[in-house]
Write a protein that holds these residues in place. Structure first.
Motif, short mmCIF file in Angstrom:
data_model
loop_
_atom_site.label_atom_id
_atom_site.label_comp_id
_atom_site.label_asym_id
_atom_site.label_seq_id
_atom_site.Cartn_x
_atom_site.Cartn_y
_atom_site.Cartn_z
N LYS A 189 0.53 17.45 -12.72
CA LYS A 189 0.26 18.84 -12.32
C LYS A 189 1.42 19.76 -12.68
N ARG A 190 2.63 19.21 -12.71
CA ARG A 190 3.83 20.00 -13.01
C ARG A 190 4.29 19.86 -14.46
N ASN A 191 3.52 19.12 -15.24
CA ASN A 191 3.88 18.86 -16.65
C ASN A 191 5.24 18.20 -16.78
N ILE A 192 5.50 17.25 -15.89
CA ILE A 192 6.74 16.47 -15.96
C ILE A 192 6.37 15.09 -16.48
N PRO A 193 6.85 14.72 -17.66
CA PRO A 193 6.56 13.38 -18.19
C PRO A 193 7.34 12.31 -17.43
N VAL A 194 6.62 11.38 -16.81
CA VAL A 194 7.25 10.28 -16.07
C VAL A 194 7.11 9.01 -16.89
N GLU A 205 14.06 19.49 -10.65
CA GLU A 205 12.61 19.37 -10.80
C GLU A 205 12.12 18.00 -10.33
N ILE A 206 12.85 16.98 -10.70
CA ILE A 206 12.43 15.62 -10.34
C ILE A 206 12.61 15.39 -8.84
N ARG A 207 13.70 15.88 -8.27
CA ARG A 207 13.91 15.76 -6.82
C ARG A 207 12.81 16.49 -6.07
N ALA A 208 12.46 17.70 -6.52
CA ALA A 208 11.39 18.47 -5.86
C ALA A 208 10.06 17.72 -5.96
N LEU A 209 9.79 17.13 -7.11
CA LEU A 209 8.58 16.32 -7.30
C LEU A 209 8.56 15.17 -6.30
N MET A 210 9.65 14.45 -6.19
CA MET A 210 9.72 13.28 -5.31
C MET A 210 9.58 13.68 -3.84
N VAL A 242 12.68 7.45 -9.97
CA VAL A 242 11.75 7.98 -10.95
C VAL A 242 12.51 8.28 -12.23
N HIS A 243 12.04 7.71 -13.32
CA HIS A 243 12.59 7.98 -14.65
C HIS A 243 11.65 8.99 -15.30
N ALA A 244 12.15 10.22 -15.49
CA ALA A 244 11.29 11.28 -16.00
C ALA A 244 12.09 12.27 -16.84
N ALA A 250 0.83 -1.21 0.00
CA ALA A 250 0.00 0.00 0.00
C ALA A 250 0.86 1.25 0.00
N LEU A 251 1.92 1.26 0.79
CA LEU A 251 2.84 2.40 0.81
C LEU A 251 3.51 2.60 -0.55
N ALA A 252 3.99 1.51 -1.14
CA ALA A 252 4.67 1.60 -2.44
C ALA A 252 3.70 2.05 -3.53
N THR A 253 2.50 1.48 -3.52
CA THR A 253 1.51 1.82 -4.54
C THR A 253 1.07 3.27 -4.42
N CYS A 254 0.85 3.74 -3.21
CA CYS A 254 0.43 5.11 -2.99
C CYS A 254 1.47 6.08 -3.53
N TYR A 255 2.73 5.87 -3.17
CA TYR A 255 3.77 6.78 -3.64
C TYR A 255 3.89 6.73 -5.16
N CYS A 256 3.85 5.54 -5.73
CA CYS A 256 3.93 5.39 -7.19
C CYS A 256 2.81 6.17 -7.87
N ASN A 257 1.57 5.93 -7.47
CA ASN A 257 0.44 6.60 -8.10
C ASN A 257 0.50 8.12 -7.90
N ASP A 258 0.92 8.53 -6.70
CA ASP A 258 0.98 9.97 -6.42
C ASP A 258 2.08 10.67 -7.20
N ILE A 259 3.17 9.96 -7.51
CA ILE A 259 4.21 10.56 -8.37
C ILE A 259 3.59 10.93 -9.72
N TYR A 260 2.84 10.00 -10.32
CA TYR A 260 2.21 10.29 -11.61
C TYR A 260 1.23 11.45 -11.50
#
Length: 137
Positions: free
Chosen positions: A64-69, A104-109, A96-98, A49-59
């Motif tokens: 929202k930030r227009n970062i293609p993941v 930008e990616i670090r701030a997103l994460m 995260v591969h983006a 659940a923790l892994a899935t939540c973080y994964c889905n929330d990254i996308y």
């Protein structure tokens, strides 16, 4: 958003139904080889659940930030002690591969970690109660 999870288990059967609002679906988790119970334990599913939540929330947050993941990898680990003890030393790592700058990616994460609902639920120490007992003989 109302979420529920249901397990229906008997000898050689294990059926899982997940529901969010009015949208239900099943996931396949086989029964234990002994026949009773689930082949996945609660700790494994909690960490999933923790892994899935973080994964889905990254996308979600990347959109929202227009970062293609392109890909997200999350691994959660921790320890459980004796029966009845809660988890300890729970931590997770993510890759995260983006398309974007490293900043930008670090701030997103880092931001996603602050808004991940399952992580925040555990961090807050949410009460859990047994609300009904039904006995069938």
């Amino acid at each position: 958003m109302k979420i529920s999870a249901r397990v229906d288990n008997s000898e050689g059967k294990h059926h899982v139904t997940l529901t969010t609002n009015d949208n239900s679906h099943s996931i396949i988790i086989p029964p234990k080889s002994s026949g009773l119970g689930s082949s996945a334990n609660g700790g494994e599913l909690l960490f999933l659940a923790l892994a899935t939540c973080y994964c889905n929330d990254i996308y979600r947050e990347a959109a929202k930030r227009n970062i293609p993941v392109e890909k997200v990898e999350v691994e959660v680990s921790g320890n459980f002690g004796a029966e009845g003890e809660g988890a300890k030393n729970v931590s997770y790592s993510a890759k995260v591969h983006a398309k974007g700058t490293e900043e930008e990616i670090r701030a997103l994460m880092e931001y996603t970690d602050t808004v991940a609902e399952i992580q925040n639920t555990l961090r807050a120490g949410t009460d859990v109660k047994l609300s009904e007992i039904i006995i069938s003989t």
